[in-house]
Design a protein around this motif. Structure first.
Motif, mmCIF file in Angstrom:
data_model
loop_
_atom_site.group_PDB
_atom_site.id
_atom_site.type_symbol
_atom_site.label_atom_id
_atom_site.label_comp_id
_atom_site.label_asym_id
_atom_site.label_seq_id
_atom_site.Cartn_x
_atom_site.Cartn_y
_atom_site.Cartn_z
ATOM 1 N N GLY A 123 0.803 -1.212 0.000
ATOM 2 C CA GLY A 123 0.000 0.000 0.000
ATOM 3 C C GLY A 123 0.838 1.264 0.000
ATOM 4 O O GLY A 123 2.061 1.210 0.034
ATOM 5 N N ALA A 124 0.182 2.424 -0.080
ATOM 6 C CA ALA A 124 -1.256 2.558 0.035
ATOM 7 C C ALA A 124 -1.968 2.620 -1.320
ATOM 8 O O ALA A 124 -3.160 2.853 -1.379
ATOM 9 C CB ALA A 124 -1.565 3.843 0.803
ATOM 10 N N THR A 125 -1.236 2.413 -2.426
ATOM 11 C CA THR A 125 -1.902 2.443 -3.728
ATOM 12 C C THR A 125 -2.834 1.258 -3.867
ATOM 13 O O THR A 125 -2.480 0.123 -3.544
ATOM 14 C CB THR A 125 -0.873 2.436 -4.872
ATOM 15 O OG1 THR A 125 -0.015 3.566 -4.742
ATOM 16 C CG2 THR A 125 -1.575 2.494 -6.227
ATOM 17 N N CYS A 126 -4.040 1.540 -4.353
ATOM 18 C CA CYS A 126 -5.019 0.508 -4.656
ATOM 19 C C CYS A 126 -5.322 0.545 -6.150
ATOM 20 O O CYS A 126 -5.064 1.535 -6.825
ATOM 21 C CB CYS A 126 -6.300 0.725 -3.853
ATOM 22 S SG CYS A 126 -6.050 0.713 -2.060
ATOM 23 N N PHE A 127 -5.877 -0.552 -6.641
ATOM 24 C CA PHE A 127 -6.245 -0.596 -8.058
ATOM 25 C C PHE A 127 -7.648 -1.162 -8.190
ATOM 26 O O PHE A 127 -8.138 -1.888 -7.327
ATOM 27 C CB PHE A 127 -5.252 -1.444 -8.864
ATOM 28 C CG PHE A 127 -5.280 -2.924 -8.537
ATOM 29 C CD1 PHE A 127 -6.108 -3.796 -9.237
ATOM 30 C CD2 PHE A 127 -4.487 -3.440 -7.522
ATOM 31 C CE1 PHE A 127 -6.135 -5.154 -8.938
ATOM 32 C CE2 PHE A 127 -4.504 -4.792 -7.207
ATOM 33 C CZ PHE A 127 -5.334 -5.653 -7.921
ATOM 34 N N ALA A 128 -8.284 -0.816 -9.286
ATOM 35 C CA ALA A 128 -9.564 -1.419 -9.650
ATOM 36 C C ALA A 128 -9.494 -1.844 -11.103
ATOM 37 O O ALA A 128 -8.910 -1.144 -11.941
ATOM 38 C CB ALA A 128 -10.721 -0.452 -9.427
ATOM 39 N N LEU A 129 -10.062 -3.006 -11.378
ATOM 40 C CA LEU A 129 -10.229 -3.472 -12.750
ATOM 41 C C LEU A 129 -11.633 -3.114 -13.207
ATOM 42 O O LEU A 129 -12.595 -3.231 -12.430
ATOM 43 C CB LEU A 129 -10.018 -4.986 -12.827
ATOM 44 C CG LEU A 129 -8.729 -5.537 -12.214
ATOM 45 C CD1 LEU A 129 -8.658 -7.049 -12.410
ATOM 46 C CD2 LEU A 129 -7.512 -4.853 -12.805
ATOM 47 N N PHE A 130 -11.741 -2.688 -14.449
ATOM 48 C CA PHE A 130 -13.039 -2.258 -14.991
ATOM 49 C C PHE A 130 -13.394 -3.090 -16.217
ATOM 50 O O PHE A 130 -12.528 -3.635 -16.896
ATOM 51 C CB PHE A 130 -13.000 -0.771 -15.346
ATOM 52 C CG PHE A 130 -13.081 0.125 -14.137
ATOM 53 C CD1 PHE A 130 -14.298 0.653 -13.727
ATOM 54 C CD2 PHE A 130 -11.950 0.400 -13.385
ATOM 55 C CE1 PHE A 130 -14.388 1.452 -12.604
ATOM 56 C CE2 PHE A 130 -12.020 1.199 -12.255
ATOM 57 C CZ PHE A 130 -13.247 1.727 -11.861
ATOM 58 N N LYS A 131 -14.687 -3.129 -16.489
ATOM 59 C CA LYS A 131 -15.157 -3.954 -17.606
ATOM 60 C C LYS A 131 -14.701 -3.407 -18.949
ATOM 61 O O LYS A 131 -14.591 -4.150 -19.930
ATOM 62 C CB LYS A 131 -16.687 -4.083 -17.561
ATOM 63 C CG LYS A 131 -17.438 -2.776 -17.793
ATOM 64 C CD LYS A 131 -18.939 -3.007 -17.765
ATOM 65 C CE LYS A 131 -19.705 -1.714 -18.078
ATOM 66 N NZ LYS A 131 -21.172 -1.916 -18.043
ATOM 67 N N ASP A 132 -14.430 -2.092 -18.990
ATOM 68 C CA ASP A 132 -13.921 -1.493 -20.224
ATOM 69 C C ASP A 132 -13.290 -0.144 -19.904
ATOM 70 O O ASP A 132 -13.416 0.384 -18.783
ATOM 71 C CB ASP A 132 -15.034 -1.329 -21.276
ATOM 72 C CG ASP A 132 -16.259 -0.582 -20.760
ATOM 73 O OD1 ASP A 132 -16.080 0.439 -20.062
ATOM 74 O OD2 ASP A 132 -17.388 -1.024 -21.041
ATOM 75 N N GLY A 133 -12.606 0.415 -20.909
ATOM 76 C CA GLY A 133 -11.925 1.686 -20.717
ATOM 77 C C GLY A 133 -12.867 2.848 -20.490
ATOM 78 O O GLY A 133 -12.524 3.800 -19.771
ATOM 79 N N THR A 134 -14.061 2.777 -21.058
ATOM 80 C CA THR A 134 -15.018 3.875 -20.894
ATOM 81 C C THR A 134 -15.459 4.008 -19.442
ATOM 82 O O THR A 134 -15.493 5.113 -18.875
ATOM 83 C CB THR A 134 -16.239 3.655 -21.802
ATOM 84 O OG1 THR A 134 -15.813 3.612 -23.170
ATOM 85 C CG2 THR A 134 -17.254 4.780 -21.631
ATOM 86 N N SER A 135 -15.804 2.881 -18.810
ATOM 87 C CA SER A 135 -16.234 2.932 -17.411
ATOM 88 C C SER A 135 -15.064 3.303 -16.507
ATOM 89 O O SER A 135 -15.242 4.033 -15.519
ATOM 90 C CB SER A 135 -16.856 1.596 -16.989
ATOM 91 O OG SER A 135 -15.958 0.523 -17.183
ATOM 92 N N ARG A 136 -13.861 2.845 -16.830
ATOM 93 C CA ARG A 136 -12.689 3.237 -16.042
ATOM 94 C C ARG A 136 -12.463 4.738 -16.090
ATOM 95 O O ARG A 136 -12.232 5.384 -15.058
ATOM 96 C CB ARG A 136 -11.451 2.517 -16.574
ATOM 97 C CG ARG A 136 -10.140 2.916 -15.900
ATOM 98 C CD ARG A 136 -8.940 2.619 -16.763
ATOM 99 N NE ARG A 136 -8.994 3.354 -18.025
ATOM 100 C CZ ARG A 136 -8.221 3.090 -19.072
ATOM 101 N NH1 ARG A 136 -7.349 2.101 -19.026
ATOM 102 N NH2 ARG A 136 -8.334 3.815 -20.174
#
Length: 285
Positions: free
Chosen positions: A248-261
């Motif tokens: 940490g403290a960096t967190c990440f999220a995966l998204f269904k596509d680049g638009t939603s990200r």
């Protein structure tokens, strides 16, 4: 690697621990890990050019607070060649410092690659690289990698899955030693063996959801703002997985596509203007 007017520029991609399982601890105190690591298109840059003596200059948005002295990991990497050659090294610091995404280790690895080209020398052996830091060996490649042991055993797995990733750091420093010290258990199960094909994004996300970052719980205790980051990422439309990277403290999220990200990034920049927020994807290999 690129070459411009005699200078070699080497990317130092951000390292994301998609998983981080702590599986044991050696008698000398080193922790044993089983971690799946990918590298992103976002990162620092190391540039080297011929010079009579060895120097380091640091610039970029996160250069403040870093010291360009002999203890800097980039300078230690340069000295690990065991020669007295000179070089003018510039580190462009685009990543937050001490943030769990391998910035310093990636910088050292980039320096090794760049100086090897500049000086026409082989990269130091694996034992020498490991002495620079446990994460430096895995940062020698931009491929998807599985890191075992104390960081000395690396299985490269080829190109990383083409995931749309959002990185968020709340600009809070977390002590790696404190996080490891806060682990309730030092002997946990390794990753599941049924790793999916990296080309299948949906299978990857499903598999990753069943894995862990064992450092996340002690890091959240040490820095409760990580809870806010993970909750905010999980709440975004299109978010399929939110997890902390490294210690940490960096967190990440995966998204269904680049638009939603990208939409999530815009939303979070409005609601949390002091956070470092970066849209990215897999690093080229």
């Amino acid at each position: 690697m690129t070459t411009t007017k005699g200078a070699f520029c080497e990317p130092a991609p951000a390292k994301v621990n998609l998983t981080l399982h702590v599986t044991g601890q050696r008698a000398d105190g080193y922790h044993l890990l089983d971690s799946l690591v990918m590298f992103t298109a976002l990162g620092d840059v190391v540039t080297v050019a011929a010079a009579e003596r060895l120097t380091l200059t640091i610039d970029g948005p996160f250069s403040a607070g870093l010291t360009a002295d002999n203890d800097n990991l980039v300078m230690r990497a340069a000295r690990s060649f065991g020669v007295t050659n000179g070089a003018a090294i510039t580190l462009t610091k685009n990543l937050p410092v001490a943030s769990g995404i391998g910035g310093g280790s990636a910088d050292a690895a980039a320096a090794l690659r760049a100086l090897s080209r500049l000086w026409g020398l082989p990269i130091p052996d694996s034992a020498t690289i490991l002495k620079l830091g446990a994460d430096v060996p895995v940062c020698m490649t931009s491929e998807l990698s599985r890191m075992h042991g104390i960081g000395d055993r690396i299985d490269t797995l080829g190109p990383a899955p083409m995931l749309d990733i959002l990185l968020v750091n709340p600009n809070v420093a977390v002590s790696t030693a404190q996080v490891f010290g806060g682990l309730a258990s030092k002997s946990n199960a390794p990753m599941a063996a049924d790793m999916p094909d990296p080309r299948d994004r949906d299978d990857w996300v499903t598999w990753l959801l069943a894995q862990r970052n064992d450092l996340e719980t002690p890091a959240r205790i040490a820095a409760p703002t990580i809870d806010d980051v993970l909750g905010s990422l999980s709440a975004q439309v299109g978010s399929t997985l939110a997890r902390m990277s490294g210690s940490g403290a960096t967190c990440f999220a995966l998204f269904k596509d680049g638009t939603s990200r990208d939409a999530a990034a815009a939303t979070l920049r409005l609601s949390h203007p002091t956070w470092w927020i970066a849209e990215t994807g897999a690093a080229p290999t």
